[in-house]
Design a protein around this motif. Structure first.
Motif, PDB file in Angstrom:
ATOM      1  N   ALA A 235      -6.990  25.280 -14.527  1.00 17.12           N
ATOM      2  CA  ALA A 235      -6.029  25.620 -13.475  1.00 17.12           C
ATOM      3  C   ALA A 235      -4.774  24.762 -13.582  1.00 17.12           C
ATOM      4  CB  ALA A 235      -6.665  25.461 -12.099  1.00 17.12           C
ATOM      5  N   CYS A 236      -4.936  23.482 -13.844  1.00 17.09           N
ATOM      6  CA  CYS A 236      -3.785  22.582 -13.979  1.00 17.09           C
ATOM      7  C   CYS A 236      -2.901  22.992 -15.150  1.00 17.09           C
ATOM      8  CB  CYS A 236      -4.246  21.139 -14.166  1.00 17.09           C
ATOM      9  SG  CYS A 236      -4.958  20.396 -12.693  1.00 17.09           S
TER      10      CYS A 236
ATOM     11  N   GLU B  38     -16.989  22.846 -12.952  1.00 16.80           N
ATOM     12  CA  GLU B  38     -15.917  22.551 -11.986  1.00 16.80           C
ATOM     13  C   GLU B  38     -14.792  21.740 -12.633  1.00 16.80           C
ATOM     14  OE1 GLU B  38     -15.176  23.549  -8.825  1.00 16.80           O
ATOM     15  OE2 GLU B  38     -16.761  24.974  -9.295  1.00 16.80           O
ATOM     16  N   GLN B  39     -15.149  20.755 -13.438  1.00 19.67           N
ATOM     17  CA  GLN B  39     -14.123  19.969 -14.125  1.00 19.67           C
ATOM     18  C   GLN B  39     -13.319  20.845 -15.076  1.00 19.67           C
ATOM     19  OE1 GLN B  39     -16.908  17.087 -15.697  1.00 19.67           O
ATOM     20  NE2 GLN B  39     -16.106  15.483 -14.359  1.00 19.67           N
ATOM     21  N   GLU B  40     -14.004  21.715 -15.787  1.00 19.85           N
ATOM     22  CA  GLU B  40     -13.333  22.638 -16.706  1.00 19.85           C
ATOM     23  C   GLU B  40     -12.380  23.549 -15.954  1.00 19.85           C
ATOM     24  OE1 GLU B  40     -13.409  23.307 -20.279  1.00 19.85           O
ATOM     25  OE2 GLU B  40     -13.865  21.208 -19.934  1.00 19.85           O
ATOM     26  N   ARG B  41     -12.839  24.111 -14.853  1.00 18.02           N
ATOM     27  CA  ARG B  41     -11.990  25.011 -14.071  1.00 18.02           C
ATOM     28  C   ARG B  41     -10.755  24.284 -13.539  1.00 18.02           C
ATOM     29  NH1 ARG B  41     -16.912  28.170 -11.194  1.00 18.02           N
ATOM     30  NH2 ARG B  41     -17.240  29.669 -12.864  1.00 18.02           N
ATOM     31  N   ASP B  42     -10.936  23.042 -13.136  1.00 20.41           N
ATOM     32  CA  ASP B  42      -9.810  22.258 -12.635  1.00 20.41           C
ATOM     33  C   ASP B  42      -8.784  22.018 -13.740  1.00 20.41           C
ATOM     34  OD1 ASP B  42      -8.438  20.633 -10.615  1.00 20.41           O
ATOM     35  OD2 ASP B  42      -9.000  18.952 -11.915  1.00 20.41           O
ATOM     36  N   ILE B  43      -9.236  21.624 -14.910  1.00 18.93           N
ATOM     37  CA  ILE B  43      -8.332  21.398 -16.045  1.00 18.93           C
ATOM     38  C   ILE B  43      -7.618  22.699 -16.407  1.00 18.93           C
ATOM     39  CG2 ILE B  43      -8.217  20.837 -18.509  1.00 18.93           C
ATOM     40  CD1 ILE B  43     -10.623  18.913 -17.952  1.00 18.93           C
TER      41      ILE B  43
ATOM     42  N   LYS C 131     -22.876  24.605 -11.163  1.00 19.50           N
ATOM     43  CA  LYS C 131     -21.622  23.865 -11.111  1.00 19.50           C
ATOM     44  C   LYS C 131     -21.775  22.440 -11.627  1.00 19.50           C
ATOM     45  CE  LYS C 131     -19.406  26.509  -7.509  1.00 19.50           C
ATOM     46  NZ  LYS C 131     -18.719  26.481  -6.235  1.00 19.50           N
TER      47      LYS C 131
ATOM     48  N   HIS D 120      -8.499  30.547 -17.706  1.00 18.68           N
ATOM     49  CA  HIS D 120      -8.163  30.479 -16.280  1.00 18.68           C
ATOM     50  C   HIS D 120      -7.757  31.861 -15.765  1.00 18.68           C
ATOM     51  CE1 HIS D 120      -6.548  29.157 -12.464  1.00 18.68           C
ATOM     52  NE2 HIS D 120      -5.440  29.822 -12.763  1.00 18.68           N
TER      53      HIS D 120
END
Length: 92
Positions: free
Chosen positions: A29-30, A22-27, A7, A85
């Motif tokens: 998801a947004c 984690e940053q990629e997954r957050d972006i 991660k 995503h």
């Protein structure tokens, strides 16, 4: 030297930037959330209509072509992030 866990590992993203998973997954998801409802889908369809699906004739200037290609790139990144995503959400 400590080893980074998966991660915390940094890698180059689809947009050329270096981020953690984690940053990629957050972006992702947004962006997926922003374009998931009816209004978001219509907005994405509009963006595609003025970029990816727009055809230019031989009269297009060099600068206008560069501008259009930039728009196409942004829309392609949005679509790729939504797809990533959705695949990750499906696979758990």
């Amino acid at each position: 030297m400590s080893l980074l866990n998966n991660k915390e590992k940094k890698y180059t993203s689809i947009d050329g930037m270096v981020r953690t998973i984690e940053q990629e997954r957050d972006i992702n998801a947004c962006i997926a959330s922003a374009f998931s409802d009816d209004a978001g889908k219509r907005a994405l369809a509009y963006l595609k209509s003025i970029s990816i699906n727009a055809v230019s004739g031989p009269e297009i200037t060099e600068n206008a072509l560069f501008h259009k290609e930039g728009m196409r790139y942004i829309v392609a990144v949005i679509e790729a992030r939504i797809t990533k995503h959705n695949k990750e959400s499906k696979n758990g």
